[in-house]
Design an enzyme around this catalytic site. Sequence first.
Site, mmCIF file in Angstrom:
data_model
loop_
_atom_site.group_PDB
_atom_site.id
_atom_site.type_symbol
_atom_site.label_atom_id
_atom_site.label_comp_id
_atom_site.label_asym_id
_atom_site.label_seq_id
_atom_site.Cartn_x
_atom_site.Cartn_y
_atom_site.Cartn_z
ATOM 1 N N CYS A 114 18.761 4.448 25.506
ATOM 2 C CA CYS A 114 17.783 3.548 24.904
ATOM 3 C C CYS A 114 16.402 3.931 25.436
ATOM 4 O O CYS A 114 16.180 3.925 26.655
ATOM 5 C CB CYS A 114 18.141 2.119 25.316
ATOM 6 S SG CYS A 114 16.949 0.873 24.797
ATOM 7 N N CYS A 131 13.733 6.079 18.901
ATOM 8 C CA CYS A 131 14.601 4.931 19.189
ATOM 9 C C CYS A 131 15.985 5.332 18.722
ATOM 10 O O CYS A 131 16.131 5.858 17.605
ATOM 11 C CB CYS A 131 14.112 3.698 18.437
ATOM 12 S SG CYS A 131 15.303 2.327 18.424
HETATM 13 N N1 DGL Z 1 17.828 1.687 20.838
HETATM 14 C C1 DGL Z 1 16.717 1.326 21.588
HETATM 15 C C2 DGL Z 1 15.710 2.421 21.819
HETATM 16 O O1 DGL Z 1 16.097 3.574 21.821
HETATM 17 C C3 DGL Z 1 16.174 -0.057 21.530
HETATM 18 C C4 DGL Z 1 15.984 -0.703 20.215
HETATM 19 C C5 DGL Z 1 15.725 -2.157 20.458
HETATM 20 O O2 DGL Z 1 16.589 -2.787 21.067
HETATM 21 O O3 DGL Z 1 14.649 -2.631 20.071
HETATM 22 O O4 DGL Z 1 14.550 2.170 22.018
#
Ligand code: DGL
Length: 284
Positions: free
Chosen positions: A73, A195
């Site tokens: 993430c 993301c």
């Molecule tokens: N999947 C996450 C990222 O790579 C976070 C997305 C979220 O929870 O807003 O930033």
Amino acid sequence: MNAPIGVFDSGIGGLSVLRALQKELPHERFVYLADNAYAPYGEKSEAFVSQRTHAAAEYLLARHQIKALVVACNTATAAAIQALRLQHPALPVVGLEPALKPALALSHTRRIGVMATRGTVGSEKFARLLSSVQHEAQFEVQACNGLALAIEQSTLPDQAEAAHAQIAHLVQTYTQAMGPFGSAPGEIDTLVLGCTHYVFVEQVLQQLLGPHVQLVSTGEPVARQTHRLLAAAERLNTEVAQESEQPMRLLTTGNLQGLQAAAQRWLNGTSEICQAVPASLALA
Ligand code: DGL
């Protein structure tokens, strides 16, 4: 070392990284924790995201004795990776950041789009990364509020239709705001998916932007980096296990159905055990 590798995300986005990890490290066991109770992270405070990331790491260490952690993430990496490494000096920790440098190697027009969460683009870590490459190309950075949430919702049968419409609308709005895409001079020819959730709307983006725009994500380089780190720490699994003996463990602090549906859709038919865990991630 036969202990599992922990993989963590706010929700289902990190499954895109898990997919690459499985391919790169077929003899390893994985335990994936999705913090769906608090997803998305992108529009929450840095302190909150950091606190959840620490809780997830503690949980995976205490309950699953993980031998390494992949923070799949970008938002959680930006908020917490430094403190996490200080807190767990013996644990190999791999983080993610938007692939600005790989994008530089691909772009001919020297105009590069970056889609990420508000938390990621507003972080100090991202500001440092951007300033290290800014002189080499023009970067159009777009915070994509609501997109990770819509992608989460697209896995739930009763919300899927509305979520897909919302995804189409947001993707259109955000790409338009960045500028014209294409391969002619002055156009954006490379788009960084900053993301892990956005990988799951790659097809929508590609269709919208045309075949000449290159989309760049981080799953594969992160998987290779995890491989290198495990090898250096002498923590690779040397026992070759049958997949049936080692089903993947997928945990969520939220809706089990959403995670199950996402895994079925995006994990290439591996056998997995999905389990709900307490949203508090309390160890007692
Ligand atoms: N999947 C996450 C990222 O790579 C976070 C997305 C979220 O929870 O807003 O930033």
